[in-house]
Each structure stands twice: as C-alpha cells, then as structure tokens.
Design a protein around this motif. Structure first.
Motif, PDB file in Angstrom:
ATOM      1  N   LEU A 147      10.223  -9.938 -59.571  1.00 13.34           N
ATOM      2  CA  LEU A 147      10.397 -11.154 -58.787  1.00 13.34           C
ATOM      3  C   LEU A 147      11.866 -11.375 -58.417  1.00 13.34           C
ATOM      4  CD1 LEU A 147       7.964 -13.400 -60.832  1.00 13.34           C
ATOM      5  CD2 LEU A 147       7.737 -12.925 -58.378  1.00 13.34           C
ATOM      6  N   SER A 150      13.052  -8.915 -55.815  1.00 15.81           N
ATOM      7  CA  SER A 150      12.514  -9.175 -54.472  1.00 15.81           C
ATOM      8  C   SER A 150      13.318 -10.266 -53.765  1.00 15.81           C
ATOM      9  CB  SER A 150      11.035  -9.558 -54.545  1.00 15.81           C
ATOM     10  OG  SER A 150      10.836 -10.868 -55.071  1.00 15.81           O
ATOM     11  N   TYR A 151      13.758 -11.287 -54.514  1.00 16.62           N
ATOM     12  CA  TYR A 151      14.550 -12.363 -53.906  1.00 16.62           C
ATOM     13  C   TYR A 151      15.941 -11.860 -53.529  1.00 16.62           C
ATOM     14  CZ  TYR A 151      16.959 -16.795 -53.252  1.00 16.62           C
ATOM     15  OH  TYR A 151      17.713 -17.821 -52.725  1.00 16.62           O
ATOM     16  N   PHE A 168      12.541 -17.915 -61.943  1.00 13.90           N
ATOM     17  CA  PHE A 168      11.111 -17.906 -61.631  1.00 13.90           C
ATOM     18  C   PHE A 168      10.343 -18.372 -62.858  1.00 13.90           C
ATOM     19  CE2 PHE A 168      12.594 -14.859 -58.459  1.00 13.90           C
ATOM     20  CZ  PHE A 168      11.871 -15.251 -57.342  1.00 13.90           C
ATOM     21  N   ASN A 193      -0.379 -16.299 -56.804  1.00 14.98           N
ATOM     22  CA  ASN A 193       0.368 -17.184 -55.917  1.00 14.98           C
ATOM     23  C   ASN A 193       0.886 -18.432 -56.638  1.00 14.98           C
ATOM     24  OD1 ASN A 193       0.091 -15.777 -53.355  1.00 14.98           O
ATOM     25  ND2 ASN A 193      -2.088 -16.210 -53.562  1.00 14.98           N
ATOM     26  N   LEU A 197       9.829 -20.865 -57.704  1.00 18.39           N
ATOM     27  CA  LEU A 197      11.225 -20.449 -57.631  1.00 18.39           C
ATOM     28  C   LEU A 197      12.108 -21.680 -57.725  1.00 18.39           C
ATOM     29  CD1 LEU A 197      13.618 -18.507 -56.851  1.00 18.39           C
ATOM     30  CD2 LEU A 197      12.987 -18.948 -54.459  1.00 18.39           C
ATOM     31  N   TRP A 209      10.745 -21.187 -49.487  1.00 17.68           N
ATOM     32  CA  TRP A 209      10.453 -19.812 -49.879  1.00 17.68           C
ATOM     33  C   TRP A 209       9.038 -19.693 -50.429  1.00 17.68           C
ATOM     34  CZ3 TRP A 209      13.415 -15.345 -49.587  1.00 17.68           C
ATOM     35  CH2 TRP A 209      14.718 -15.513 -49.096  1.00 17.68           C
ATOM     36  N   SER A 210       8.415 -18.550 -50.149  1.00 19.77           N
ATOM     37  CA  SER A 210       7.116 -18.216 -50.732  1.00 19.77           C
ATOM     38  C   SER A 210       7.252 -16.909 -51.501  1.00 19.77           C
ATOM     39  CB  SER A 210       6.057 -18.053 -49.636  1.00 19.77           C
ATOM     40  OG  SER A 210       5.846 -19.271 -48.963  1.00 19.77           O
ATOM     41  N   VAL A 211       6.525 -16.830 -52.601  1.00 22.25           N
ATOM     42  CA  VAL A 211       6.613 -15.664 -53.476  1.00 22.25           C
ATOM     43  C   VAL A 211       5.209 -15.177 -53.777  1.00 22.25           C
ATOM     44  CG1 VAL A 211       7.455 -14.772 -55.678  1.00 22.25           C
ATOM     45  CG2 VAL A 211       8.696 -16.614 -54.533  1.00 22.25           C
ATOM     46  N   ALA A 223       6.440  -7.490 -56.220  1.00 16.64           N
ATOM     47  CA  ALA A 223       6.664  -8.883 -55.823  1.00 16.64           C
ATOM     48  C   ALA A 223       7.243  -8.903 -54.413  1.00 16.64           C
ATOM     49  CB  ALA A 223       7.615  -9.577 -56.790  1.00 16.64           C
ATOM     50  N   SER A 225       9.229 -11.710 -51.781  1.00 19.46           N
ATOM     51  CA  SER A 225       9.838 -13.018 -51.509  1.00 19.46           C
ATOM     52  C   SER A 225      10.085 -13.108 -50.011  1.00 19.46           C
ATOM     53  CB  SER A 225      11.174 -13.166 -52.256  1.00 19.46           C
ATOM     54  OG  SER A 225      10.973 -13.240 -53.645  1.00 19.46           O
ATOM     55  N   SER A 231       2.939 -19.550 -47.810  1.00 15.86           N
ATOM     56  CA  SER A 231       2.745 -18.116 -47.979  1.00 15.86           C
ATOM     57  C   SER A 231       1.832 -17.561 -46.895  1.00 15.86           C
ATOM     58  CB  SER A 231       2.133 -17.831 -49.350  1.00 15.86           C
ATOM     59  OG  SER A 231       1.945 -16.445 -49.523  1.00 15.86           O
TER      60      SER A 231
END
Length: 248
Positions: A147, A150-151, A168, A193, A197, A209-211, A223, A225, A231
């Motif tokens: 995670l 990915s960000y 996270f 889902n 964050l 932001w969507s993760v 992951a 981001s 999302s």
C-alpha cells in the motif's frame, strides 16, 4: 526487440546480466503491446514501438503529451518474481490529471520486519500490526508495504518522500470480489476496498484518494493508489506471454 524503439533497445543491451536483459525486455514489451491493445478500444492506432514516454524527476514514466492527448491513458507498473502488474486508467486527455501507482509485493520469511517498523512505518501502523496475533504480523507488514509503495509511486517521488508522512489502516475491512480473466478460465480474487489513508505531512487531501488492495495468491499481494475521490470499477485480466505477444 522489434516491438521497442531503438533507444530502449540500447538501454536493454547495456545491462550486464542476461537475466536482467530478458526481464527488462519482457516488461517493456508487455507494456507497449497492452497500451496498443487498449488504445484500439478508443479507435486510436499506435503500434507498440511508436509509444513515447516522459519521465519525472525520480524516473516515473508517463505517456508523452502527444500520446496522452490521443488516448487519455494513465499507467503504472510493478513486477516481482514472475508477476508483472500493469494498471491502466483512462481519464479526460485535457481536463483530468490523475496520479496512479501500483505495487506488487511477495511475502518473504527472511525479512526482519521488526527492524524496519520503526524506520518506515507510522506509530498507527506499527500499533495495529503488533496488536495482531504473531502469525499474522508478517502478512500485515507486506500488505502495508504494498500500500505504501503504491502511494509513493503514484506521487512519483520515490524514497525522497517520507514513508512516515502517511498511514494506512486496514481495520473493519469490507471485501468485494473482482473477476480475473484469462484465455481458458475466469476466477475470482478478493479485493479489499475498506482501507483508509491518512496524510500527516502533506498538502494532499486524503479524501481525494482511492486505494485498492488484493492478493494474487498466498505469497503475492498488490495495491493501487489513485487520486480519485471515488474508487473506479476495476477490470482485471490475466495474460500469459503467449497470449500477449499474439496481440502484437
């Protein structure tokens, strides 16, 4: 090599080890073939070797302005072991600027996770991890690492960005299923889902932001981001070397 422009062929040939050359060639060829495949969905015909990229200060690749205006495609890639994950998102080619990052991580028994926690994880993440039963802590460590990577990759800043500047949390998770398809069969993979964050030292708004988080198997998790408040609906497809090169 015929799928790549001359400058990329030179970069690959400069790599010392044959294994590194093979992997670099596969990664670049996969990306170019799949970009061409997806572009054709929107009636844009760009051959694999014709794609041109621009690179951020820390090396993050994006489409050049011409190719982006033609397609609106954002992408990011990550590879580990025999897996290569490529994430594509198509937005408005003029109005919409999207930050997108993907990471895949393999759980490794040899990693001393406790020595790393204090350096790269926030107090919140460390507390939640240590509250888990001991046999679940290693898996949570690599889940969080995917995670966080990915960000960072979405921001394009690499390790110049502090890993302690954001957190996270994975409690109270809500799970949904997303189908993965290949030429022979379809199978489902668990997509989580319900991950939040929090940004501690950033002008970003975490609500924008969507993760997404999922597992490919027991060893590998991934992951994504993306700088969107809601999302997207993700469609995942598994492609083998044989099937992807048949598209070239």
């Amino acid at each position: 090599m015929a799928l790549l422009p001359e400058d990329e062929c030179h970069k690959i040939n400069r790599l010392y080890r044959q294994q590194a050359r093979d992997k670099a060639l596969m990664v670049r060829a996969y990306l170019r073939i799949l970009l061409s495949q997806y572009a054709r969905l929107w009636q844009v015909d760009i051959a694999p070797h014709q794609w041109q990229f621009e690179y951020g200060d820390k090396g993050k690749p994006d489409l050049c302005e011409r190719d982006f205006r033609l397609t609106g495609i954002h992408f990011n890639i990550s590879h580990s072991g025999q897996w290569l994950v490529i994430s594509f998102y198509r937005g408005h080619p003029i109005k919409q600027h999207i930050e997108l990052g993907v990471d895949i991580e393999r759980s490794r028994a040899s990693t001393n996770i406790y020595a790393i926690l204090s350096h790269y994880f926030t107090d919140i993440e460390t507390r939640d991890l240590l509250a888990l039963p001991e046999d679940q802590q290693r898996e949570r460590f690599f889940d969080l690492w995917a995670l966080k990577e990915s960000y960072i990759k979405a921001k394009g800043l690499g390790l110049a960005m502090s890993l302690k500047g954001f957190s996270f949390t994975m409690q109270h998770r809500k799970s949904a299923n997303m189908a993965l398809f290949d030429a022979q069969q379809s199978r489902e993979i668990n997509i989580d889902n319900g991950i939040s964050l929090q940004l501690h030292d950033s002008e970003d708004d975490a609500e924008q932001w969507s993760v997404m988080f999922g597992r490919l198997d027991y060893e590998y998790r991934f992951a994504i981001s993306i700088s969107l408040p809601e999302s997207p609906t993700w469609l995942a497809q598994v492609v083998t070397a044989q099937s992807v090169f048949a598209l070239a």
